[in-house]
Every structure is written in C-alpha cells, then in structure tokens.
Write a protein that holds these residues in place. Structure first.
Motif, PDB file in Angstrom:
ATOM      1  N   SER A   1     -40.117  -0.767  31.470  1.00 52.56           N
ATOM      2  CA  SER A   1     -40.406  -2.073  30.877  1.00 52.56           C
ATOM      3  C   SER A   1     -39.191  -2.980  30.805  1.00 52.56           C
ATOM      4  O   SER A   1     -39.320  -4.167  30.529  1.00 52.56           O
ATOM      5  N   THR A   2     -38.000  -2.426  31.061  1.00 51.76           N
ATOM      6  CA  THR A   2     -36.802  -3.256  30.944  1.00 51.76           C
ATOM      7  C   THR A   2     -36.307  -3.759  32.294  1.00 51.76           C
ATOM      8  O   THR A   2     -35.284  -4.434  32.366  1.00 51.76           O
TER       9      THR A   2
ATOM     10  N   VAL B   1     -36.152   2.443  23.897  1.00 53.19           N
ATOM     11  CA  VAL B   1     -35.082   2.873  24.782  1.00 53.19           C
ATOM     12  C   VAL B   1     -35.016   1.955  25.989  1.00 53.19           C
ATOM     13  O   VAL B   1     -36.033   1.648  26.601  1.00 53.19           O
ATOM     14  N   VAL B   2     -33.812   1.523  26.323  1.00 53.80           N
ATOM     15  CA  VAL B   2     -33.623   0.787  27.574  1.00 53.80           C
ATOM     16  C   VAL B   2     -33.154   1.758  28.640  1.00 53.80           C
ATOM     17  O   VAL B   2     -33.730   1.863  29.708  1.00 53.80           O
ATOM     18  N   MET B   3     -32.067   2.449  28.351  1.00 55.42           N
ATOM     19  CA  MET B   3     -31.661   3.491  29.271  1.00 55.42           C
ATOM     20  C   MET B   3     -31.056   4.682  28.566  1.00 55.42           C
ATOM     21  O   MET B   3     -30.621   4.605  27.415  1.00 55.42           O
TER      22      MET B   3
ATOM     23  N   GLY C   1     -39.635   6.103  21.790  1.00 59.94           N
ATOM     24  CA  GLY C   1     -39.413   5.826  23.201  1.00 59.94           C
ATOM     25  C   GLY C   1     -39.457   4.369  23.581  1.00 59.94           C
ATOM     26  O   GLY C   1     -38.721   3.927  24.466  1.00 59.94           O
TER      27      GLY C   1
ATOM     28  N   ARG D   1     -33.087  -1.185  22.644  1.00 59.84           N
ATOM     29  CA  ARG D   1     -33.459  -2.577  22.921  1.00 59.84           C
ATOM     30  C   ARG D   1     -32.761  -3.563  22.020  1.00 59.84           C
ATOM     31  O   ARG D   1     -32.599  -4.723  22.379  1.00 59.84           O
TER      32      ARG D   1
ATOM     33  N   TYR E   1     -30.386  -6.334  24.264  1.00 64.51           N
ATOM     34  CA  TYR E   1     -29.566  -5.424  25.052  1.00 64.51           C
ATOM     35  C   TYR E   1     -28.871  -6.130  26.198  1.00 64.51           C
ATOM     36  O   TYR E   1     -29.208  -7.239  26.546  1.00 64.51           O
TER      37      TYR E   1
ATOM     38  N   ASN F   1     -40.869   4.084  35.131  1.00 64.78           N
ATOM     39  CA  ASN F   1     -39.544   4.437  34.642  1.00 64.78           C
ATOM     40  C   ASN F   1     -38.797   5.011  35.834  1.00 64.78           C
ATOM     41  O   ASN F   1     -39.387   5.664  36.679  1.00 64.78           O
TER      42      ASN F   1
ATOM     43  N   THR G   1     -41.772  11.502  34.087  1.00 69.49           N
ATOM     44  CA  THR G   1     -40.588  11.194  33.294  1.00 69.49           C
ATOM     45  C   THR G   1     -39.915  12.480  32.873  1.00 69.49           C
ATOM     46  O   THR G   1     -38.712  12.564  32.761  1.00 69.49           O
TER      47      THR G   1
ATOM     48  N   ARG H   1     -35.928   2.790  31.485  1.00 72.67           N
ATOM     49  CA  ARG H   1     -37.312   2.565  31.102  1.00 72.67           C
ATOM     50  C   ARG H   1     -37.883   1.402  31.912  1.00 72.67           C
ATOM     51  O   ARG H   1     -37.257   0.346  32.023  1.00 72.67           O
TER      52      ARG H   1
END
Lengths: 168, 91, 738
Positions: free
Chosen positions: B65-66, A104-106, A101, A55, A168, B37, A38, B63
């Motif tokens: 998980s989404t 966070v979605v993006m 963290g 989120r 989201y 990710n 990451t 991420r």
C-alpha cells in the motif's frame, strides 16, 4: 512469390507444453506459489534484528519475534530512533512492541555488524528534546502540504493524496 | 490477480520501487504476495540521509500500500500477453 | 556436536504437521507434546508397553478423586502405581530425545518417584556434576506455556532465577499426567550421558569465571549452586570444542538462510559463539581493546537475540504460510493466473529441476531443519505438497459467502475476498432502448458500437484459443457471429470498421486460424468488396490531403496493416484457386472506385497482389479456357477503369523547404510491372504512353539522388521497363538485352 508463414499468436506456439503444464496438477502449480506469500518474505527475518518504518515516520529497531498473515509484528527490545538534520539522532527504549501490520511501511533485516555504522558518525542527543523537534518538523510539513493541496485544488483542480497520518 | 500474476514473473529481476514518500529503492525482487507486498534483496536507496541505517540492511519487505511506482525493464514485460491477460480479467 | 548423547544427525521434526496443527485457536494445550512423545503420537512405548492400561487415566485419578495433583493412584505419595510400572521397568528411550529435561532429573538408578522435597534435596548436590555445561534452556523452542510440562520443580526454585519464563509453574493441567512418564524416561538417559559429559565438566570448572553479571551472583547465593548455569550470564560455560560452529553460525548471519539446523540447535550454537568470543579473547589477547569491546558488544547482542529465540515455532510459521497459500489457491489457474502461467509456459525449461529448487527455497525461507543432507529436498517437497493439498481442499470447501447476517442482527455484512472484492459502488445498467428500425434503413455505425463489437470478437478469440489450448473442441460460430461479417444492416460493415483500429488489425492474424476455409474466403471477399471503405486504405490516398502528403501516423497504420492483414492475405491467396482470385479482382473492380483505390498505397498493393498471383498461376498451371476468358475480361475491366488515369498512381513530388523529398514509390512500379505483364501489347503501349513523363522523371530523379538511392530508383523503374522489353540507365532507355 515467396509466402510468409502466418505467425501463430505467441501463446499458442507451444500447445503441447501448455497441456503438459495442466497435467502437472493444481498442487504442483501451487508449490511454486510458496514463494509468493508474505510469509515467505518475513519468515526469514524471525529471531533476527530488524528495523521497521512505520507510517507515522517512526523508525523502530528490534528483534522480530513473531508475525502473522497481516504482517502484524512482535518486536522485542525495541528502540525508537529519531534522526534530525545536522547529523543528530536520539534513541529511546520501548521494550516489547506489537505493531499492527497496516502501519508498516517497510521491514528490513539488519546486519548486526553494520547496524551502528550509521550512527557512529552522528551526535546523540536526548530523546525528549529530539522528539519535540521532530514533532515540530512534522507539524511544519503537514502545514506545508495542506497549503499545497489547497493551491493545487484551487488552481489546477487537482487533488493531493497527502494524508496527515502518513509522515514516512 | 492480474498484477500479482504479473509480478510473479518478475521475481529475480532488478526493479526500482518508488514509495509514496518519493524515496526510491532498487533491489532484486524476491517475493510478492497477493497484496503486492514486495520483498527485495540487495537493496540500495536513492536517499542516504532519510534512513541512514539502510546501509546495514540487506533485504527489505515493503508493504504494497505504500508503493507509488515500480520501475521495470522493458524486456521483462510481454505487453501483448499482458493485454490478453487484462482482457481475460474481464471475462 | 553431541550433548547428552543427542544425535544431531537425526531428523527431529518427524511429527505429522497436519495432524498436530489445528490452527492457532485450537492449539494443543500440551505444547510440548511433540518433543515429549516424538513420532508416536498415540502410543507411548514405555517400559511395559501395556496397551490396555490408560496411563493418562491412571495418572488422572487422584485429581478425579480430588487428590493433590501429582499424586499417584494411591493418593499419598508419588510412588508410581506398581501395577503400571511393574517391578523392574526396562527403559526404552523415546525416539525424540529431549535433552533439556534431563539435567533436572537425577541420574539415579531407582526409578521411584520421589517427593518434591526429595528431588530438591537430591538436585542440589547433583547439579554440579550432571549439569552439562552446554545446557541452555532456550535450546528447545519454548512453547506458549513457556514451560516444559515435564519439569517437576519445587516451587522454591522459581523466584531465584532471573531467567523469567524458565521455572514458571506448569500452566497446563495436562503436565501432571505427563510428568511421571517423563521422569522415568529421562533418568536413564541422563545417566548414559553423564559419562560422556564427564570430560567436559572439568573444563567447565576450569573456565568458571568471576561473574560480572548480577544474575549469576544471585544464583550463587541460592541453593542449589547454579553457577554452572551458562545461560544466566556465565560466559565461561562453553567448551572450546564448539567454538567454530558458533562462529560460523554468527558469521553466516546473512547466509543463515541456508542454515540447516533446527531452532534449538541454532540457539545452542549461537551460545557457543559466546564461548568463541571469549576463547578468542584468550587466544588473541593482542586484539585491540576497541575490537575486543566490539566483539563483546556483538556477543551481547547475539545473546540477547538468542535468549528468547524460537518463540515462533515452525508450526506457527507454517500456519501463516498455509493460510496465505489458501488465499491464493484457485481452481482455475489458467483463468485467474493467466499471465504467469503462459509466461512460464513460454519460457519453461523442460525438466524436473524447478520443483527441487522450489523445495530448496522453501527450506531456506522457513529455516526448517529436516535433518540429513539428502533427505531435505524430498521431505520439504512432501511437506509442501501436504500443505498445499490441505490448502486446496480448504479453499474449495470454503463457503462462498458474500453476505453474512446473524439472527437478530440489524443488518448484513458483505464479505469480499481477494478474488472478488466487495463492491464499493452498486451500478445497475439501465437497459438502453434498442432502436428498432422497421423502415429498413441502414443503421449508423458508431465508434462505440464498433469498439464494443471488437471487444466481443476478441473475447471470442481468447475463448477459442483457450479451448484449443486445453484440447477441447469448440466451434467458431460465436466468433463468426460476433464479427458481423455477413451483417448487412449497417451503413458500413462493422467488421470493415473494426479494421480501422489497431486492435482490430492485430486481431486479424489471430482470427484466421480459427475460421473455416469458407469463412476465410468470405472475409477476404468482404474486404475486397469494401476496399475503399477500409479506413486505412482510404486514408492512404494522397488525394485526401491538401498538401498531397500522407501523414506519418497514417503511414504507421498502413505499415501495421501490411504486417498483419497483408501477411494473412498473402498466405490465403497463395493457396487460393485461380477462379477465386479472378473473382476477387472482379468484385474489387465492380464494387469500388478503382481509380481512387489506385491512388492509395494499400489499394494498389492489393491489386498488384491479385494480378501477380493470377499471372503466376496462369504461367505455372494449365488453366481452362473459360477461366482464361474470365481473366481476360476482368483485366480489361480493370484496365478500362485505370485508363487515362494511370499517372495518378504516382503521388506528386514533394518539396520540403525547397528541397525535394523522394519517397519510396517502388509499389507503383511493381503495380505497373504486373499490369504490363498480364496485358497484351496494346495495353502495354497505352501504359507507356501515359506514364512517359514519369519514366523520364524517374531517370532524372535517380541522377539527382545519386549513389545507392539513385541506383534503387533506376532499379524500380526497370521493374516495369524490363517487362516490356526495355531497360533504363541514368541517361537513356534502350532495348533490354538478355
């Protein structure tokens, strides 16, 4: 009668190359793994303007200062922006944010020359008003989704993966 | 580790990531990590109104998980090898 | 770019990453250790380079004695210990220049320590001259303490500056010891650089502008005059000579990944963009006000960004990277990372290029500056290798804890990691009682059992292939046992059952190379002995279906068999001995209902295979009389089974919605051809007699089909007819003329 060769299973076709790959050493193999962290994904955005989608549906804009292995982020000069239907938006200054963290979605790096083109065409409204409307929209959505989930379960025996905190 | 391994082979391929909120984002996969990710470059989004600022975004970190789906090209996958790899995971 | 004579082309981060970085929690309290001491971590080569004296100790003495911090050994003023410094210290500039400190020191010849007040007094007038306009305190990566320990500032300075972190008191204890050395080091450098800066200064003064920002105004009120402090809002503080770099930096915002400058240089040039935007304004006053304001807004944005840049230094970034690398490092890539490794191996271009590319990618991503165009890749590689090495050793030594319990705690926590995640459910396998069949009756074969056995076979195949790949010798005993080929205790042989699954058929070609010749022969024998029990064979018979048509999915299954098992058999049989072939045919005949087998596509094809192979060998090589006799006898047996049922090999004509559907029956004609070829005259007569209808039927079929399809039908027919010396056209049968 012509005889066809039996095809070796595909991953045995080049045995020599595989052996050589092994002799390359574990470490070399992991040099190539650098790209697969990451860190590699986020480190390039440090000290740049980014936007973060959380989120709970919030859009945050700020300067990414630090991050860690869990994608926890520190944003400076953070602005929270709400978009509403009919081309409206609102902004609020939030200062320095530490974002955990998992929320966070993006995370996207913004081109500072283009970042305002979206809102240039939009009408700004006061944040508190916008926030209220946004909350109402969210509440509506939650209601709708829970109803839908109930129906799905009752009628088709299916479960819904809607989570109240993920807007989201 | 299987899907991490698998995604590593997809770096530099174009993929479309569908998130759990039904938004789809197409881009070139640049990086992936053990949590799956994803980092995409050169993105386009299928929904222009939900995140209008995406127009100013060149690359995106998503991420794992989404993510709901990752749409790929058939040619990017070696299914026989994948079957074997899946079996190995059970050894 | 040169400020303070700073040599921009030299590598700046030559400290040993591994030695300095102990992890976030154990960060060196002297955060600017590296900038201060550069490469030589242990030895500070100062003027006298007196290794026997511990400077730190000497400097620490006043504190130990309870004296004021900053006091010299004498305890009363800031005079340096004469013993330490000697008379005339000759100054050698440290390998790591740190321009940021210099402007705060005086460019004076005497190296005496001055009291705080003296320095303050001296600084005020000096600022105007020796303050290089390019200075930006943010140009060095601000350490966690956010304050360079070498700064010896009078406390009075601190509050007047809007720049928050700039003049905080040194948070760390160490700076006291460090200061003296720093000051001494710095002064001569500043001196040296004052001259080159001289030409710049007039520019600075020329460009001084009335400040629109409160910060600088406030500053102007305070002594010393810091209006020359560009960072605090003075947009004029940048010499035009540096415009272009700044612009390129900004404009290449997107492409800044390939940026080779270190953080502080980055900031430096970004600030120059400031100048650029203004220079720009001056240069192009005819820019529309809109664009001008856009530029202004942009430069403000950039300034804001750059103001606090470098908070996360390369060390931190490397830490995160290394931590993650250590998570994904494994001892055994071939097992854990199978798909990627094999995929890569299959597509690898065999050269060293990949490594350099990786090093480049690393650089791009981490934004490191490693100085010098040509050194870059090597240094990056080296660094990465170091990191990875360390990560690997740490991973190996990491204790494999699955549970953790502290003394006195009321419970245990289970720790999972990426590879072996903590189990949510604990499922214990209840041992299924094995049915012991003492009576000797054959055990039934369940689907579950067959699939399980198949999986075990596949596992063995993978293990063997892996071993071969690594060059390790391995025996196929395990594999052989798991195949149950010789297992007679089941109602149907498990291996035969395995072939009724697509998985099994796909595995067939992979099994063969792993077995010995003898084992292969055994398998083939088993196959022929149980031919009618092989599902894919049995289901290929039209007789099993009410409408006498073999369904689509069975046909696909048959095709799969043909491309997998058939191919393998072909190769095997082409190398088999005559006696073996005849033997196989004999087994086929004796163990199966040949008439039934002949109604199946695969069965017929396999018989054809055997017969034609035998015939070929017979014609090419010398066969012993006994073998010939055996062949003859087996042939007779075969013929006997088929006699009077030969017409059945043809699936009945099919009509769909009244339209006749013509399926490919070439396999039947091939069979008949090979049967005829190996037979004697009377055999051939019987053949023709029995399939007379089919022969004429084909001809009319061909006529009905017409074109290519028709031609093919006639061709198929002639496969057989030519063998017996006849030839057919659409209309008649004549003798074959050569």
């Amino acid at each position: 009668m012509s005889q066809a060769q039996i095809q070796q299973p595909h991953h045995q076709q080049q045995p020599n190359k595989n052996v050589d790959a092994l002799s390359q050493g574990v470490e070399d193999l992991y040099l190539e793994s650098y790209a697969f962290t990451t860190a590699a994904g986020i480190v390039g955005s440090v000290d740049r303007k980014v936007f973060v989608l959380l989120r709970d549906g919030r859009n945050l804009f700020g300067i990414l200062r630090t991050f860690d292995q869990y994608a926890n982020l520190v944003l400076q000069d953070t602005i929270e922006r709400i978009y509403l239907p009919n081309n409206r938006y609102a902004e609020a200054d939030r200062g320095v944010f530490l974002i955990r963290g998992e929320n966070v979605v993006m995370l996207g790096e913004l081109d500072i020359d283009k970042e305002d083109t979206a809102i240039e065409e939009m009408v700004q409204m006061p944040f508190n008003e916008a926030d209220k409307e946004w909350e109402a929209l969210n509440a509506e959505r939650i209601k709708l989704e829970t109803q839908r989930a109930k129906k799905l379960l009752k009628v088709s025996g299916l479960t819904s993966d809607f989570v109240k905190s993920d807007l989201y | 580790m299987l899907f991490f391994s698998f995604f590593k082979t997809l770096v530099d391929q174009e993929v479309t990531v569908e998130l759990k909120n039904d938004i789809s984002i197409t881009g070139t996969l640049k990086s992936v990590d053990q949590f799956l990710n994803l980092k995409l470059d050169n993105i386009t989004c299928n929904n222009d109104t939900k995140y209008p600022h995406l127009i100013a975004v060149r690359n995106l970190f998503i991420r794992g998980s989404t993510v709901r789906y990752v749409h790929l090209k058939k040619e990017s996958v070696d299914t026989n090898l994948l079957q074997d790899a899946a079996r190995r995971g059970m050894l | 770019m040169s400020f303070f004579g700073f040599d921009a082309t030299r590598p700046t981060e030559e400290y040993d990453f591994e030695e300095t970085y102990d992890g976030l929690g154990e960060r060196n309290t002297d955060a600017l250790n590296d900038e201060t001491f550069g490469e030589s971590q242990k030895e500070f080569s100062f003027a006298q380079a007196n290794p026997n004296v511990s400077y730190a100790q000497a400097a620490a003495e006043p504190q130990a004695r309870g004296g004021r911090p900053g006091e010299g050994a004498r305890g009363d003023d800031l005079q340096p210990m004469a013993s330490l410094w000697g008379g005339e210290p000759q100054f050698h500039p440290p390998p790591q220049p740190f321009p940021q400190f210099q402007q705060f020191q005086q460019p004076q010849q005497d190296k005496k320590f001055l009291s705080l007040e003296e320095i303050e007094a001296q600084m005020a007038p000096q600022f105007q001259q020796n303050f290089p306009p390019n200075f930006n305190p943010n140009m060095f990566p601000p350490p966690p303490g956010y304050f360079p320990p070498g700064m010896n500032f009078p406390p009075g300075f601190a509050p007047q500056f809007q720049h928050p972190g700039f003049f905080q008191g040194p948070p760390q204890a160490q700076p006291q010891q460090v200061q003296p050395q720093v000051q001494v080091q710095v002064q001569p450098q500043v001196q040296a650089q004052v001259q080159p800066q001289a030409q710049v200064q007039p520019q600075v003064q020329v460009q001084a502008q009335p400040q629109s920002q409160p910060q600088s105004q406030e500053i102007e009120k305070v002594k010393p005059d810091l209006s020359q402090f560009p960072v605090l809002g003075d947009k004029a503080g940048y010499p035009r000579g540096h415009e272009h770099e700044g612009v390129d930096e900004l404009e290449g915002h997107e492409h800044a990944r390939t940026d080779e400058h270190e953080e502080h240089e980055n900031n430096h040039s970004h600030d120059h963009s400031h100048a650029h935007s203004h220079a720009h304004e001056y240069a192009h006053p005819d820019l529309s006000p809109e664009e001008q304001s856009r530029l202004v807004a942009r430069s403000q944005k950039v300034q804001r960004i750059m103001k606090y840049s470098g908070i996360m230094n390369p060390r931190d970034k490397d830490f995160v990277t290394r931590f993650q690398l250590s998570q994904i490092v494994t001892d055994d890539p071939y097992n854990e990372d199978f798909y990627f490794q094999i995929y890569k191996a299959l597509r690898r271009v065999y050269n060293n290029q990949p490594l350099n590319l990786i090093a480049q990618a690393y650089l791009e991503h981490s934004g490191h500056r490693l100085g010098g165009k040509y050194k870059r890749a090597d240094v990056a590689l080296q660094r990465m290798q170091q990191q990875v090495q360390k990560a690997v050793t740490v991973a190996r030594e990491r204790p494999k804890l699955t549970q953790f319990a502290r003394e006195g705690a009321l419970g245990k926590i289970s720790i999972g990691n990426g590879q072996k995640p903590r189990q949510q459910l604990e499922i214990t396998q209840v041992a299924t009682p094995k049915r012991t069949d003492a009576s000797g009756t054959l055990k039934p074969v369940s689907r579950r059992f067959v699939l399980g056995a198949l999986e075990r076979v596949i596992a063995n195949i993978l293990a063997l292939e892996g071993a071969h790949r690594e060059g390790k010798p391995a025996v196929s005993d395990d594999l052989w046992a798991s195949m149950h080929v010789l297992d007679q205790s089941y109602q149907v042989n498990p291996f035969i059952e395995m072939l009724s699954y697509e998985k099994g058929l796909k595995m067939f070609p992979r099994i063969f190379p792993l077995l010995s010749r003898e084992q292969r022969l055994t398998v083939v024998t088993l196959l022929f002995a149980n031919l009618q029990h092989v599902q894919v064979v049995a289901r290929g018979s039209y007789r099993a279906y009410a409408d006498a048509r073999v369904p689509r999915d069975v046909l696909t299954h048959i095709e799969l068999f043909q491309v997998t098992a058939m191919k393998v058999l072909l190769v095997f049989l082409s190398e088999a001995k005559f006696s073996e072939i005849v033997g196989l045919l004999a087994i086929l005949v004796s163990s199966n209902n040949v008439a039934f087998v002949s109604t199946t596509r695969l069965g017929l094809a396999l018989i054809t295979l055997l017969i034609s192979r035998a015939e070929l060998i017979k014609q090419e090589f010398k066969i012993s009389a006994t073998d010939l006799a055996m062949w003859s006898s087996v042939y007779d047996d075969l013929f006997g089974c088929l006699e009077s049922r030969l017409a059945w090999i043809f699936p009945p004509a099919v009509t769909v919605d009244g339209e006749p559907v013509f399926e490919d029956d070439s396999y039947t004609w091939q069979f008949l051809a090979s049967l005829a070829l190996s037979g004697k005259l009377n055999h051939q007569r019987i053949l023709v007699d029995e399939i007379r209808d089919e022969i004429f039927g084909s001809m009319s079929k061909a006529k009905a089909q017409g074109g290519d399809a028709g031609a093919r039908t006639i061709l198929n027919l002639n496969l057989f007819l030519n063998v017996i010396g006849l030839n057919a056209t659409y209309d008649e049968i004549t003798e074959l003329k050569n």
